[in-house]
Design a protein around this motif. Structure first.
Motif, PDB file in Angstrom:
ATOM      1  N   ALA A  50       0.829  -1.207   0.000  1.00 32.46           N
ATOM      2  CA  ALA A  50       0.000   0.000   0.000  1.00 32.46           C
ATOM      3  C   ALA A  50       0.859   1.251   0.000  1.00 32.46           C
ATOM      4  CB  ALA A  50      -0.922  -0.012   1.222  1.00 32.46           C
ATOM      5  N   SER A  51       1.946   1.244   0.766  1.00 27.60           N
ATOM      6  CA  SER A  51       2.838   2.407   0.794  1.00 27.60           C
ATOM      7  C   SER A  51       3.457   2.647  -0.575  1.00 27.60           C
ATOM      8  CB  SER A  51       3.929   2.191   1.846  1.00 27.60           C
ATOM      9  OG  SER A  51       3.363   2.036   3.135  1.00 27.60           O
ATOM     10  N   LEU A  52       3.914   1.564  -1.215  1.00 27.82           N
ATOM     11  CA  LEU A  52       4.486   1.713  -2.556  1.00 27.82           C
ATOM     12  C   LEU A  52       3.451   2.246  -3.548  1.00 27.82           C
ATOM     13  CD1 LEU A  52       6.613  -1.561  -2.833  1.00 27.82           C
ATOM     14  CD2 LEU A  52       7.455   0.783  -2.583  1.00 27.82           C
ATOM     15  N   PHE A  53       2.224   1.717  -3.439  1.00 24.58           N
ATOM     16  CA  PHE A  53       1.181   2.145  -4.372  1.00 24.58           C
ATOM     17  C   PHE A  53       0.849   3.623  -4.196  1.00 24.58           C
ATOM     18  CE2 PHE A  53      -3.382   2.965  -4.992  1.00 24.58           C
ATOM     19  CZ  PHE A  53      -3.463   2.764  -6.364  1.00 24.58           C
ATOM     20  N   TRP A  54       0.615   4.050  -2.957  1.00 22.15           N
ATOM     21  CA  TRP A  54       0.234   5.448  -2.728  1.00 22.15           C
ATOM     22  C   TRP A  54       1.383   6.393  -3.023  1.00 22.15           C
ATOM     23  CZ3 TRP A  54      -4.504   6.440  -3.034  1.00 22.15           C
ATOM     24  CH2 TRP A  54      -5.463   5.565  -2.516  1.00 22.15           C
ATOM     25  N   LEU A  55       2.620   5.985  -2.738  1.00 18.83           N
ATOM     26  CA  LEU A  55       3.761   6.828  -3.062  1.00 18.83           C
ATOM     27  C   LEU A  55       3.892   7.011  -4.566  1.00 18.83           C
ATOM     28  CD1 LEU A  55       6.263   8.341  -2.041  1.00 18.83           C
ATOM     29  CD2 LEU A  55       7.542   6.209  -2.215  1.00 18.83           C
ATOM     30  N   SER A  56       3.794   5.908  -5.314  1.00 19.92           N
ATOM     31  CA  SER A  56       3.896   6.006  -6.773  1.00 19.92           C
ATOM     32  C   SER A  56       2.702   6.744  -7.361  1.00 19.92           C
ATOM     33  CB  SER A  56       4.009   4.609  -7.384  1.00 19.92           C
ATOM     34  OG  SER A  56       2.872   3.820  -7.041  1.00 19.92           O
ATOM     35  N   ALA A  57       1.496   6.513  -6.780  1.00 19.42           N
ATOM     36  CA  ALA A  57       0.313   7.211  -7.277  1.00 19.42           C
ATOM     37  C   ALA A  57       0.419   8.717  -7.053  1.00 19.42           C
ATOM     38  CB  ALA A  57      -0.942   6.662  -6.601  1.00 19.42           C
ATOM     39  N   GLY A  58       0.900   9.111  -5.874  1.00 15.73           N
ATOM     40  CA  GLY A  58       1.076  10.538  -5.606  1.00 15.73           C
ATOM     41  C   GLY A  58       2.091  11.170  -6.527  1.00 15.73           C
ATOM     42  N   TRP A  59       3.191  10.458  -6.757  1.00 16.77           N
ATOM     43  CA  TRP A  59       4.208  10.985  -7.661  1.00 16.77           C
ATOM     44  C   TRP A  59       3.657  11.069  -9.092  1.00 16.77           C
ATOM     45  CZ3 TRP A  59       8.203  13.823  -8.211  1.00 16.77           C
ATOM     46  CH2 TRP A  59       9.002  13.733  -9.354  1.00 16.77           C
ATOM     47  N   LEU A  60       2.858  10.087  -9.501  1.00 21.28           N
ATOM     48  CA  LEU A  60       2.265  10.123 -10.834  1.00 21.28           C
ATOM     49  C   LEU A  60       1.344  11.326 -10.994  1.00 21.28           C
ATOM     50  CD1 LEU A  60       1.366   6.396 -11.581  1.00 21.28           C
ATOM     51  CD2 LEU A  60       2.930   7.858 -12.865  1.00 21.28           C
ATOM     52  N   VAL A  61       0.545  11.624  -9.984  1.00 20.05           N
ATOM     53  CA  VAL A  61      -0.365  12.772 -10.069  1.00 20.05           C
ATOM     54  C   VAL A  61       0.425  14.061 -10.269  1.00 20.05           C
ATOM     55  CG1 VAL A  61      -2.007  14.172  -8.768  1.00 20.05           C
ATOM     56  CG2 VAL A  61      -2.213  11.685  -8.751  1.00 20.05           C
ATOM     57  N   VAL A  62       1.466  14.246  -9.443  1.00 18.69           N
ATOM     58  CA  VAL A  62       2.281  15.460  -9.556  1.00 18.69           C
ATOM     59  C   VAL A  62       2.954  15.531 -10.919  1.00 18.69           C
ATOM     60  CG1 VAL A  62       4.283  16.661  -8.611  1.00 18.69           C
ATOM     61  CG2 VAL A  62       2.641  15.602  -7.070  1.00 18.69           C
ATOM     62  N   ALA A  63       3.546  14.408 -11.352  1.00 19.33           N
ATOM     63  CA  ALA A  63       4.273  14.403 -12.623  1.00 19.33           C
ATOM     64  C   ALA A  63       3.338  14.646 -13.807  1.00 19.33           C
ATOM     65  CB  ALA A  63       5.009  13.073 -12.798  1.00 19.33           C
ATOM     66  N   LEU A  64       2.153  14.017 -13.798  1.00 21.74           N
ATOM     67  CA  LEU A  64       1.237  14.178 -14.934  1.00 21.74           C
ATOM     68  C   LEU A  64       0.614  15.568 -14.976  1.00 21.74           C
ATOM     69  CD1 LEU A  64      -0.524  10.691 -14.914  1.00 21.74           C
ATOM     70  CD2 LEU A  64       1.219  11.521 -16.494  1.00 21.74           C
ATOM     71  N   VAL A  65       0.309  16.134 -13.808  1.00 24.73           N
ATOM     72  CA  VAL A  65      -0.212  17.505 -13.793  1.00 24.73           C
ATOM     73  C   VAL A  65       0.838  18.471 -14.322  1.00 24.73           C
ATOM     74  CG1 VAL A  65      -0.950  19.386 -12.280  1.00 24.73           C
ATOM     75  CG2 VAL A  65      -1.904  17.107 -11.973  1.00 24.73           C
ATOM     76  N   ALA A  66       2.098  18.311 -13.851  1.00 24.33           N
ATOM     77  CA  ALA A  66       3.176  19.170 -14.352  1.00 24.33           C
ATOM     78  C   ALA A  66       3.379  18.974 -15.853  1.00 24.33           C
ATOM     79  CB  ALA A  66       4.470  18.865 -13.595  1.00 24.33           C
ATOM     80  N   THR A  67       3.276  17.732 -16.324  1.00 23.22           N
ATOM     81  CA  THR A  67       3.411  17.457 -17.759  1.00 23.22           C
ATOM     82  C   THR A  67       2.294  18.131 -18.548  1.00 23.22           C
ATOM     83  OG1 THR A  67       4.456  15.330 -17.287  1.00 23.22           O
ATOM     84  CG2 THR A  67       3.529  15.630 -19.482  1.00 23.22           C
ATOM     85  N   GLY A  68       1.075  18.091 -17.996  1.00 24.80           N
ATOM     86  CA  GLY A  68      -0.051  18.726 -18.678  1.00 24.80           C
ATOM     87  C   GLY A  68       0.146  20.221 -18.843  1.00 24.80           C
ATOM     88  N   PHE A  69       0.576  20.886 -17.787  1.00 31.82           N
ATOM     89  CA  PHE A  69       0.811  22.338 -17.881  1.00 31.82           C
ATOM     90  C   PHE A  69       1.991  22.651 -18.788  1.00 31.82           C
ATOM     91  CE2 PHE A  69      -1.656  22.491 -13.869  1.00 31.82           C
ATOM     92  CZ  PHE A  69      -2.576  23.461 -14.251  1.00 31.82           C
TER      93      PHE A  69
END
Length: 457
Positions: free
Chosen positions: A8-27
Motif C-alpha cells: 500500500a505504501s508503494l502504491f500510494w507513493l507512486s500514485a502521488g508521484w504520478l499525479v504530480v508528474a502528470l499535472v506538471a506534464t499537462g501544464f
C-alpha cells in the motif's frame, strides 16, 4: 491491501508521484503548445507585413487598390484580422475590408532597429489581438504598416488542448496506477509467501519455514529457522537441566527423610516436615518446567472436537449415572494450538469434576469466539450440581484446596488445569450455570484445521 502494508505504501507513493508528474506534464505541454501557436501567429503576421511592405514599395502609392492580402480573414468584419497603412500623424491611406467600425490601434513601446513593434491589444469588440507594426520609408514620406491577428482563437485552441491533454494524461495515469498496483503486489508476493510459511509454523502445520525466496528476504527466512532451532535447543537444555537438578535433589532429600524417620525428637520431626516440603516443591517445579517446555515448542495442535468426544465416552463409562451431552459444533471449528496430551489433561479434569459434583446432568459445548487477540477456542461445561459461590470459585483454583473432603481426590486437579491454562495464555472462569450448578468456561488459543473440514458432531 491492508493499511500500513508495504504494498500500500508503494502504491500510494507512486500514485502521488504520478499525479504530480502528470499535472506538471499537462501544464508544460499546454505552455509549449501555446508558445508554438503564438510563434506561428507572429511569423504569419510578419509575413503579411512584408507582403504589404513589398506591395507599397512596388506601387509607391499607399492608396493603391493593388495593395491587398490574399488571406480571406482580412475581408471578414470583426474577425480580429486587420491591416492598415497610415502616416506618422495617424492619417489612414489604406486598410482591409475587415476594419469596420474600429480604430486602428496605436502600439506603445519602442521601435526595434528594423522598425518593427509588436504588442497584444483588444479591439472595440473585445477580441484579443497580436499586433505587429513596421515603418516603411518611400522617398521623403514615412508610412506605418499595421497587421493584427486574432489571439483569442489561439487562446481557445490552447484551452481545448489543455482539456484534452488532461483527459489523455488522466487515462495514462490510471493505467500507470494499475500497473503500479500490479507491480507492488507482484513484488510483495515473496513476502506474502514468507508470512504464510511463518503462519504455517505457528499453526502447527510445519516445523520450519520452507520455500525459495529472493535474496532480499532469504536471510529473514533463514534467521527465523535458526531462531526456531535455537529455541528448541534452549528448551531442551533447560528441561534437561531442571530434570537433572530435580533428580539430583531427590536422593539427598530421601536420605534426610530416612534418617529423620529412624530418629525421634524435635529435630527429627522438623527435618522430616521440611524434607516433605522440599520433596513437594521439587515435584511441583519439575512438573511446571515440564509443562513450560512442552507448551513452548512451536508447531503442535490438536483436534478439540475429537478429544472431547473421546473424553465424553470415557466419562460416561466411569460415571454411568451421569447424562453427558456433547452439543454439536460448527464444521469450521478451529483446533487447539498446543499439545494433545495437555488438552486431554485440562478437559479431563474439568469434565471429571463436573461429573463428580453434578446432580446427574452435564452439558459440553465447543465453539469459536472472537477475542481481543483473535479467534479463541471456547469450551463450556455446565452441570446441575450445587455450584459454587464467587468466593469458593477463587478458592478451588488454589493448589490442594478442597471444599468437600468426602469426595475422593487430592485437590490438585483444578490447580493443574489452571497451571496449564496459564502456560498456554488461556483463560479459565467459573460461573453460575443455567442448569443451576457450575459453568466452567475455558478459552484457549487456536490453530487452523488439518485436512478436510469435518461435519458437525
Amino acid at each position: 491491501m491492508r493499511k500500513g502494508s508495504i504494498a500500500a505504501s508503494l502504491f500510494w507513493l507512486s500514485a502521488g508521484w504520478l499525479v504530480v508528474a502528470l499535472v506538471a506534464t499537462g501544464f508544460l505541454l499546454t505552455d509549449l503548445y501555446s508558445r508554438a501557436l503564438d510563434t506561428a501567429l507572429s511569423d504569419t503576421l510578419d509575413f503579411h507585413v512584408e507582403s504589404l511592405a513589398g506591395s507599397l514599395l512596388e506601387t509607391g502609392d499607399p492608396q493603391s487598390q493593388d495593395i491587398a492580402l490574399a488571406d480571406p480573414r482580412f475581408g471578414r468584419p470583426r474577425s480580429g484580422w486587420y491591416w492598415a497603412i497610415r502616416d506618422a500623424d495617424g492619417t489612414l491611406y489604406n486598410l482591409s475590408r475587415s476594419v469596420v467600425g474600429i480604430d486602428t490601434p496605436d502600439i506603445p513601446g519602442p521601435v526595434s532597429a528594423s522598425g518593427r513593434q509588436t504588442a497584444i491589444m483588444d479591439d472595440s469588440f473585445g477580441t484579443s489581438m497580436r499586433v505587429v507594426e513596421r515603418t516603411v520609408t518611400i522617398g521623403p514620406d514615412t508610412y506605418e504598416i499595421i497587421v493584427t491577428g486574432n489571439l483569442s482563437e489561439i487562446l481557445e485552441l490552447v484551452g481545448n488542448f489543455r482539456g484534452q491533454a488532461f483527459i489523455v494524461l488522466g487515462a495514462v495515469g490510471v493505467m500507470l496506477a494499475m500497473m503500479s498496483f500490479i507491480v507492488a503486489r507482484f513484488a510483495m508476493r515473496p513476502v506474502d509467501r514468507l508470512s504464510a510459511a511463518i503462519e504455517s509454523v505457528r499453526a502447527g502445520e510445519s516445523a520450519a519455514v520452507t520455500g525459495t525466496y529472493p535474496r532480499e528476504i532469504a536471510p529473514l527466512a533463514e534467521e527465523v529457522n535458526e531462531l526456531l532451532r535455537s529455541n528448541t535447543q534452549i528448551i531442551e537444555r533447560a528441561r534437561n537441566q531442571v530434570g537433572n537438578l530435580a533428580h539430583g535433589l531427590k536422593t539427598p532429600i530421601a536420605v534426610l527423610r530416612n534418617e529423620a524417620g529412624t530418629s525421634k525428637g524435635a529435630l527429627a520431626d522438623v527435618v522430616l516436615a521440611e524434607s516433605d516440603k522440599m520433596s513437594t516443591m521439587v515435584t511441583t517445579y519439575l512438573e511446571r518446567a515440564r509443562l513450560a517446555a512442552r507448551t513452548s515448542v512451536v508447531g503442535k495442535k490438536a483436534d478439540a472436537a475429537k478429544i472431547m468426544a473421546r473424553l465424553s465416552r470415557v466419562m460416561a463409562k466411569i460415571h454411568p449415572d451421569i447424562a453427558i451431552t456433547l452439543h454439536p459444533h460448527e464444521p469450521a471449528l478451529p483446533w487447539f494450538r498446543g499439545d494433545e496430551a495437555d488438552l486431554e489433561e485440562i478437559a479431563g479434569n474439568l469434565l471429571d469434576n463436573a461429573c463428580k459434583w453434578s446432580g446427574g446432568q452435564v452439558e459440553v459445548r465447543l465453539s469459536a469466539e472472537q477475542g481481543s487477540a483473535g479467534t479463541v477456542l471456547l469450551l463450556a461445561i455446565d452441570d446441575n450440581g450445587p455450584g459454587l459461590s464467587a468466593e469458593d470459585a477463587q478458592k478451588v483454583l488454589r493448589r490442594g484446596v478442597r471444599l468437600d473432603e468426602k469426595t475422593p481426590g487430592s485437590g490438585l486437579g483444578l490447580d493443574i488445569v489452571k497451571e496449564l491454562v496459564d502456560v498456554y495464555g488461556g483463560d479459565l472462569a467459573l460461573k453460575r450455570s443455567v442448569l443451576g450448578g457450575l459453568l466452567v468456561e475455558l478459552r484457549l488459543p487456536t490453530a487452523r484445521q488439518s485436512g478436510v473440514t469435518r461435519p458437525a458432531t
